[in-house]
Design a protein around this motif. Structure first.
Motif, PDB file in Angstrom:
ATOM      1  N   PHE A  16       0.830  -1.214   0.000  1.00  0.00           N
ATOM      2  CA  PHE A  16       0.000   0.000   0.000  1.00  0.00           C
ATOM      3  C   PHE A  16       0.868   1.269   0.000  1.00  0.00           C
ATOM      4  O   PHE A  16       0.788   2.118  -0.903  1.00  0.00           O
ATOM      5  CB  PHE A  16      -0.905  -0.064   1.239  1.00  0.00           C
ATOM      6  N   ILE A  17       1.741   1.381   1.009  1.00  0.00           N
ATOM      7  CA  ILE A  17       2.556   2.600   1.111  1.00  0.00           C
ATOM      8  C   ILE A  17       3.675   2.573   0.069  1.00  0.00           C
ATOM      9  O   ILE A  17       3.966   3.590  -0.575  1.00  0.00           O
ATOM     10  CB  ILE A  17       3.140   2.744   2.541  1.00  0.00           C
ATOM     11  N   ASP A  36       9.779  -6.902  -3.660  1.00  0.00           N
ATOM     12  CA  ASP A  36       8.563  -7.360  -2.954  1.00  0.00           C
ATOM     13  C   ASP A  36       8.375  -8.836  -3.281  1.00  0.00           C
ATOM     14  O   ASP A  36       8.539  -9.237  -4.436  1.00  0.00           O
ATOM     15  CB  ASP A  36       7.337  -6.559  -3.417  1.00  0.00           C
ATOM     16  N   TYR A  42      -2.593 -10.804   1.878  1.00  0.00           N
ATOM     17  CA  TYR A  42      -3.857 -10.382   1.270  1.00  0.00           C
ATOM     18  C   TYR A  42      -3.708 -10.438  -0.248  1.00  0.00           C
ATOM     19  O   TYR A  42      -2.601 -10.747  -0.749  1.00  0.00           O
ATOM     20  CB  TYR A  42      -4.313  -8.999   1.777  1.00  0.00           C
ATOM     21  N   LYS A  47      -1.858  -6.446  -5.234  1.00  0.00           N
ATOM     22  CA  LYS A  47      -0.436  -6.068  -5.255  1.00  0.00           C
ATOM     23  C   LYS A  47       0.067  -5.957  -6.695  1.00  0.00           C
ATOM     24  O   LYS A  47       0.801  -5.031  -7.036  1.00  0.00           O
ATOM     25  CB  LYS A  47       0.397  -7.093  -4.473  1.00  0.00           C
ATOM     26  N   GLU A  73      14.263 -12.377   3.409  1.00  0.00           N
ATOM     27  CA  GLU A  73      14.922 -13.367   4.277  1.00  0.00           C
ATOM     28  C   GLU A  73      15.742 -14.367   3.451  1.00  0.00           C
ATOM     29  O   GLU A  73      16.529 -15.132   4.012  1.00  0.00           O
ATOM     30  CB  GLU A  73      13.924 -14.085   5.197  1.00  0.00           C
ATOM     31  N   LEU A  93      10.239  -0.744   3.652  1.00  0.00           N
ATOM     32  CA  LEU A  93       8.829  -0.790   4.068  1.00  0.00           C
ATOM     33  C   LEU A  93       8.309  -2.223   4.150  1.00  0.00           C
ATOM     34  O   LEU A  93       7.254  -2.466   4.745  1.00  0.00           O
ATOM     35  CB  LEU A  93       7.961  -0.005   3.068  1.00  0.00           C
ATOM     36  N   SER A 112       9.892 -12.178   8.255  1.00  0.00           N
ATOM     37  CA  SER A 112       9.994 -10.916   7.512  1.00  0.00           C
ATOM     38  C   SER A 112      10.558  -9.790   8.363  1.00  0.00           C
ATOM     39  O   SER A 112      11.433  -9.052   7.925  1.00  0.00           O
ATOM     40  CB  SER A 112       8.612 -10.485   7.001  1.00  0.00           C
ATOM     41  N   TYR A 162       3.516  -8.185  16.627  1.00  0.00           N
ATOM     42  CA  TYR A 162       3.800  -7.206  15.564  1.00  0.00           C
ATOM     43  C   TYR A 162       4.525  -6.002  16.165  1.00  0.00           C
ATOM     44  O   TYR A 162       5.587  -5.583  15.687  1.00  0.00           O
ATOM     45  CB  TYR A 162       2.497  -6.778  14.890  1.00  0.00           C
ATOM     46  N   LYS A 166       8.434  -4.475  15.647  1.00  0.00           N
ATOM     47  CA  LYS A 166       8.726  -3.094  15.220  1.00  0.00           C
ATOM     48  C   LYS A 166       9.653  -2.402  16.215  1.00  0.00           C
ATOM     49  O   LYS A 166      10.569  -1.698  15.828  1.00  0.00           O
ATOM     50  CB  LYS A 166       7.423  -2.310  15.038  1.00  0.00           C
ATOM     51  N   VAL A 192      -2.641   4.226   8.404  1.00  0.00           N
ATOM     52  CA  VAL A 192      -2.638   4.848   7.081  1.00  0.00           C
ATOM     53  C   VAL A 192      -3.864   4.359   6.289  1.00  0.00           C
ATOM     54  O   VAL A 192      -4.197   3.170   6.328  1.00  0.00           O
ATOM     55  CB  VAL A 192      -1.337   4.497   6.335  1.00  0.00           C
ATOM     56  N   ARG A 198      -5.005  -1.273   2.230  1.00  0.00           N
ATOM     57  CA  ARG A 198      -4.909  -2.692   2.581  1.00  0.00           C
ATOM     58  C   ARG A 198      -6.272  -3.256   2.941  1.00  0.00           C
ATOM     59  O   ARG A 198      -6.942  -2.732   3.823  1.00  0.00           O
ATOM     60  CB  ARG A 198      -3.954  -2.861   3.780  1.00  0.00           C
TER      61      ARG A 198
HETATM   62  N1  LIG Z   1      -0.531   0.835   6.693  1.00  0.00           N
HETATM   63  C1  LIG Z   1      -0.442   1.235   7.952  1.00  0.00           C
HETATM   64  O1  LIG Z   1      -1.398   1.769   8.546  1.00  0.00           O
HETATM   65  C2  LIG Z   1       0.856   1.059   8.713  1.00  0.00           C
HETATM   66  C3  LIG Z   1       0.919   1.536  10.034  1.00  0.00           C
HETATM   67  C4  LIG Z   1       2.100   1.383  10.739  1.00  0.00           C
HETATM   68  C5  LIG Z   1       3.201   0.804  10.149  1.00  0.00           C
HETATM   69  N2  LIG Z   1       3.126   0.321   8.880  1.00  0.00           N
HETATM   70  C6  LIG Z   1       4.315  -0.301   8.295  1.00  0.00           C
HETATM   71  O2  LIG Z   1       4.576   0.306   7.041  1.00  0.00           O
HETATM   72  C7  LIG Z   1       5.124  -0.664   6.137  1.00  0.00           C
HETATM   73  C8  LIG Z   1       4.278  -0.711   4.871  1.00  0.00           C
HETATM   74  O3  LIG Z   1       2.945  -1.053   5.251  1.00  0.00           O
HETATM   75  P1  LIG Z   1       1.796  -1.287   4.187  1.00  0.00           P
HETATM   76  O4  LIG Z   1       0.540  -0.872   4.819  1.00  0.00           O
HETATM   77  O5  LIG Z   1       2.198  -0.743   2.861  1.00  0.00           O
HETATM   78  O6  LIG Z   1       1.811  -2.883   4.157  1.00  0.00           O
HETATM   79  P2  LIG Z   1       1.631  -3.882   2.926  1.00  0.00           P
HETATM   80  O7  LIG Z   1       1.420  -5.235   3.515  1.00  0.00           O
HETATM   81  O8  LIG Z   1       0.625  -3.365   1.981  1.00  0.00           O
HETATM   82  O9  LIG Z   1       3.056  -3.813   2.237  1.00  0.00           O
HETATM   83  C9  LIG Z   1       4.160  -4.591   2.619  1.00  0.00           C
HETATM   84  C10 LIG Z   1       4.709  -5.282   1.378  1.00  0.00           C
HETATM   85  O10 LIG Z   1       5.889  -5.977   1.750  1.00  0.00           O
HETATM   86  C11 LIG Z   1       5.910  -7.237   1.116  1.00  0.00           C
HETATM   87  N3  LIG Z   1       6.701  -8.122   1.968  1.00  0.00           N
HETATM   88  C12 LIG Z   1       6.367  -8.558   3.219  1.00  0.00           C
HETATM   89  N4  LIG Z   1       7.349  -9.339   3.706  1.00  0.00           N
HETATM   90  C13 LIG Z   1       8.311  -9.379   2.767  1.00  0.00           C
HETATM   91  C14 LIG Z   1       9.583 -10.010   2.683  1.00  0.00           C
HETATM   92  N5  LIG Z   1      10.036 -10.765   3.686  1.00  0.00           N
HETATM   93  N6  LIG Z   1      10.319  -9.856   1.556  1.00  0.00           N
HETATM   94  C15 LIG Z   1       9.869  -9.095   0.540  1.00  0.00           C
HETATM   95  N7  LIG Z   1       8.669  -8.478   0.558  1.00  0.00           N
HETATM   96  C16 LIG Z   1       7.919  -8.608   1.653  1.00  0.00           C
HETATM   97  C17 LIG Z   1       4.449  -7.655   1.003  1.00  0.00           C
HETATM   98  O11 LIG Z   1       4.230  -8.544  -0.073  1.00  0.00           O
HETATM   99  C18 LIG Z   1       3.759  -6.308   0.803  1.00  0.00           C
HETATM  100  O12 LIG Z   1       3.519  -6.037  -0.559  1.00  0.00           O
HETATM  101  C19 LIG Z   1       5.173  -1.965   6.918  1.00  0.00           C
HETATM  102  O13 LIG Z   1       6.461  -2.086   7.463  1.00  0.00           O
HETATM  103  C20 LIG Z   1       4.148  -1.775   8.016  1.00  0.00           C
HETATM  104  O14 LIG Z   1       4.438  -2.575   9.137  1.00  0.00           O
HETATM  105  C21 LIG Z   1       1.973   0.455   8.152  1.00  0.00           C
END
Ligand SMILES: NC(=O)c1ccc[n+]([C@@H]2O[C@H](COP(=O)([O-])OP(=O)(O)OC[C@H]3O[C@@H](n4cnc5c(N)ncnc54)[C@H](O)[C@@H]3O)[C@@H](O)[C@H]2O)c1
Length: 340
Positions: A16-17, A36, A42, A47, A73, A93, A112, A162, A166, A192, A198
């Protein structure tokens, strides 16, 4: 301000971000490499569609876009990529996100968020990265009652795995920053929301259920407040950090570290009652929701509220999207994307 010619790595680029950020960086003419693993937490379709949107929205960019489907990893595959590049900025991210899922699939968080994170730090060390930015989360504040949440608070009491991963990321990153002088910025994002959001998060779950005339589940009997932050404001905050790497600041009264390391909240700064959030959503959808009131969920927090003083001082961060405007954009995108 432009990032023309800069080499930037974005992990989690189909997320998402991540996808929204990549669009912003490419349109600033940076050369962006994305990683990614498109995991199945999900919809993979969503994606993949985000990756298509990156191409669609950056046709005018002078920057190069390169995508690798790799798990962080998987050290050997990841290493092959970074040994072939010289990144000026690394924005990490990728993570297993979500509080509730950490009760169901803890392994995914360990792999992860800890093993993957460790490999990213190793890359920063080996390649002497000059600006490392990573995603932390407001969940590190747990159930602290001292609102708004300031970065000065002690956050040693995570209430979910989780959140614990972090907080661990922040500690691991600090040690690398100190030992190897890696300029490091950790950003604690607050709930967010927005287009391409998401599907596991409340805004998207509510929209889907309301449109399908299904009951929405309201936890803690609606007695919750969240600092909902619009995606463009979050992207703007990360973007600005690209121009300002952390540096050593000794003798600070609020930060006892001599490493080039900073932690900031990225939020909206205006918490909203969950029931008000739902009301604005209903107005946008032109539908009332049927509600099922439930108790508190394990691992969840009652209230979040970001203190934004520090990030404001650092990069003049000012979130500018009202919740009305943000939800209007989200609902419009949702209807178009899901053909509702
Ligand atoms: N969206 C929010 O509200 C929010 C709030 C606080 C923190 N965060 C943090 O911000 C970051 C981005 O969040 P988001 O909402 O875009 O999440 P998201 O799940 O949409 O995006 C994360 C992406 O990382 C990829 N991914 C996960 N593990 C992986 C790995 N081991 N190797 C390669 N790719 C991997 C997933 O396929 C996914 O596309 C994350 O670290 C999340 O913890 C998000």
């Amino acid at each position: 301000m432009s990032l023309e010619g800069k080499e930037i790595l974005v992990t989690g680029c189909a997320g998402f971000i991540g996808a929204a950020l990549v669009i912003r960086l490419l349109n600033s003419n940076a050369n962006v490499t994305g990683i990614d693993n498109i995991n199945s937490y999900y919809s993979k379709k969503l994606k993949t569609a985000r990756l298509e949107e990156i191409k669609e929205k950056t046709k005018q960019s002078k920057g190069k876009w390169n995508y690798f489907k790799v798990s962080l990893e998987n050290k050997e595959s990841f290493k092959k990529i970074y040994l072939n590049h010289n990144f000026d900025i690394v924005i990490h991210l990728a993570a297993q996100a979500g509080v509730r899922y950490s009760l169901i699939n803890p392994d995914s968080y360990i792999n992860s968020n800890l093993v993957g994170f460790g490999n990213v730090l190793e890359m920063c060390r080996e390649k002497s990265i000059k600006n490392f930015i990573f995603a932390s989360s407001s969940s590190v504040y747990g159930n602290d009652k001292r609102l708004p949440f300031s970065e000065n608070l002690n956050v040693d009491h995570p209430i979910s795995l989780y959140a614990a991963t972090k907080k661990s990321n922040e500690l691991l990153a600090h040690s690398y920053s100190h030992l190897y002088k890696i300029p490091t910025t950790g950003l604690r994002f607050f709930t967010v929301y927005g287009p391409w959001g998401r599907p596991d998060m409340a805004p998207m779950i509510f929209i889907k259920s309301i449109l399908e005339r299904k009951k929405i589940k309201i936890f803690n009997h609606g007695n919750m407040r969240r600092d909902f932050t619009y995606i463009d404001d979050v992207v703007e905050g990360i973007y600005r950090c690209c121009f300002k790497a952390a540096f050593c600041e000794e003798n600070r009264s609020d930060f006892f570290s001599t490493a080039p390391y900073r932690i900031f909240n990225i939020g909206n700064g205006k918490p909203l009652k969950l029931m008000d959030f739902i009301r604005i959503l209903e107005t946008n959808l032109g539908l009332d929701s049927e509600k099922e009131y439930l108790g508190m969920q394990k691992g969840d927090v009652v209230e979040t509220w970001a203190d934004l003083e520090k990030i404001k001082d650092w990069i003049d961060y000012k979130p500018s999207t009202s919740i009305e405007e943000g939800l209007f954009n989200l609902v419009s995108w949702y209807k178009k994307f899901y053909l509702v």
